[in-house]
Write an enzyme that holds these catalytic residues in place. Structure first.
Site, PDB file in Angstrom:
ATOM      1  N   CYS A 114       5.333  -2.488  -1.916  1.00 27.93           N
ATOM      2  CA  CYS A 114       5.029  -2.509  -0.490  1.00 27.93           C
ATOM      3  C   CYS A 114       4.276  -3.812  -0.254  1.00 27.93           C
ATOM      4  O   CYS A 114       3.100  -3.902  -0.589  1.00 27.93           O
ATOM      5  CB  CYS A 114       4.171  -1.309  -0.090  1.00 27.93           C
ATOM      6  SG  CYS A 114       3.568  -1.429   1.607  1.00 27.93           S
ATOM      7  N   CYS A 117       1.200  -3.350   2.338  1.00 25.06           N
ATOM      8  CA  CYS A 117      -0.017  -2.585   2.038  1.00 25.06           C
ATOM      9  C   CYS A 117       0.159  -1.829   0.723  1.00 25.06           C
ATOM     10  O   CYS A 117       0.170  -2.443  -0.338  1.00 25.06           O
ATOM     11  CB  CYS A 117      -0.371  -1.660   3.196  1.00 25.06           C
ATOM     12  SG  CYS A 117       1.027  -0.694   3.819  1.00 25.06           S
ATOM     13  N   SER A 118       0.286  -0.515   0.771  1.00 24.10           N
ATOM     14  CA  SER A 118       0.367   0.260  -0.472  1.00 24.10           C
ATOM     15  C   SER A 118       1.216   1.513  -0.290  1.00 24.10           C
ATOM     16  O   SER A 118       0.929   2.542  -0.874  1.00 24.10           O
ATOM     17  CB  SER A 118      -1.033   0.636  -0.940  1.00 24.10           C
ATOM     18  OG  SER A 118      -1.691   1.384   0.072  1.00 24.10           O
ATOM     19  N   CYS A 119       2.265   1.444   0.539  1.00 24.55           N
ATOM     20  CA  CYS A 119       3.143   2.599   0.753  1.00 24.55           C
ATOM     21  C   CYS A 119       3.714   3.060  -0.584  1.00 24.55           C
ATOM     22  O   CYS A 119       4.212   2.254  -1.367  1.00 24.55           O
ATOM     23  CB  CYS A 119       4.270   2.239   1.720  1.00 24.55           C
ATOM     24  SG  CYS A 119       3.650   1.824   3.358  1.00 24.55           S
TER      25      CYS A 119
END
Lengths: 216, 101
Positions: A114, A117-119
């Protein structure tokens, strides 16, 4: 006052402390949390329990899904067509985002990042590892995926397309790693033990029954 | 009703609007191929500001040749690709003939 004959600074330790809040969003979170508690919307314990519940999630649910897909072709077809409704057959709740399952083959190797971000498919893999959230992994994976794979000890032949999946929106990706050779007749439970977290992100292959790695 | 179908060539807008935007900068202005249509989702650039995100936007997986993105300045093999999930308001139809392979 030196307690053992030398003068050292006890403020410096090797264990990094949690940073004091300094960013606007951190103050915003604290203010919102305290207001919700003061107004009785949620209790401090409920918040802590929720954080703990998320932190306790592990990749075991993901491994269970993959092992089932390896052994049941109809299940795998449904899983590839609709992740959310198919994992629900195993009693696994995946809500809020669309779960899309992709399959690694001899011709195509997926790996997930991602960049924004941090999906991450947290309901089935747990919290993402720190490296997954790092700027380094996020920036490099879309530009030098083969260098990143090499650092994970994963060698994908150049004849195999590496496809980096950047989960930029409402989709969460789960990778079905290739089933290792020599696993015919193994139980779903035994197969699940071969499915590591990294193999479901695509930074690794699944384990072989002897604990080694499958050739990509 | 979705505007694009799998196999369609699409270009990502080369735009840099302020606010909460989900389209990765490194893909803006590039042309790729639609792999799948995921359905329609509330517009994240409105959701981020407390609005309803209506009307929803079609969301597609679009795949790009690594070479089209990095022009050799990366570590990938010929034929490697990168795919991202991009909302329809960022996409325009592109000529099929641009396909390199």
């Amino acid at each position: 006052m030196p307690h053992d004959g030398h003068d050292h600074d006890h403020a410096t330790t090797f264990q990094p402390d949690i940073k004091e809040p300094s960013e606007e969003w951190e103050f915003l979170e604290i203010a919102l949390r305290e207001l919700l508690i003061d107004k009785g919307v949620v209790s401090a314990r409920e918040i802590a329990d929720t954080v703990e519940a998320w932190e306790n999630k592990t990749p075991e649910a993901g491994a269970q899904i993959i092992a089932k897909a390896w052994t049941d072709a109809d299940f795998k077809s449904r899983l590839l067509a609709n992740g959310n409704s198919t994992v629900a057959e195993l009693g696994i709740v995946f809500e809020g985002t669309q779960l899309v399952v992709v399959e690694n083959t001899a011709d195509l190797h997926h790996m997930v990042v991602c960049t924004l971000c941090s999906c991450y498919p947290r309901p089935i893999l747990g919290m993402p590892p720190l490296w997954y959230k790092s700027k380094s992994y996020r920036a490099r994976t879309v530009r030098e995926p083969r260098a990143v794979l090499a650092e994970f000890g994963t060698d994908i032949p150049t004849s195999t397309e590496v496809r980096v999946l950047d989960s930029t929106a409402d989709i969460r990706y789960l990778v079905i790693p290739r089933r290792p050779d020599g696993t015919d007749g193994m139980s779903v439970e035994a197969l699940a033990a071969l499915v590591t977290r990294d193999s479901m992100i695509g930074t690794a292959t699944a384990l072989q029954p002897d604990g080694g790695r499958t050739a990509a | 009703m979705s505007r694009f179908a799998p196999g369609d060539r699409v270009s990502v807008a080369k735009a840099f609007p302020p606010g909460h935007v989900r389209t990765p900068t490194f893909l803006r202005g590039l042309t790729g191929t639609v792999v799948r249509h995921f359905g329609a989702f509330p517009n994240p650039s409105l959701l981020a500001y407390g609005m309803s995100g209506q009307p929803p936007l079609n969301l597609y997986q679009v795949v790009f040749d690594m070479d089209d993105v990095w022009d050799g300045d990366g570590e990938y093999a010929a034929g490697d690709t990168v795919a991202a999930d991009i909302y329809e308001n960022w996409l325009e139809a592109a000529p099929q003939s641009n396909r390199k392979d």
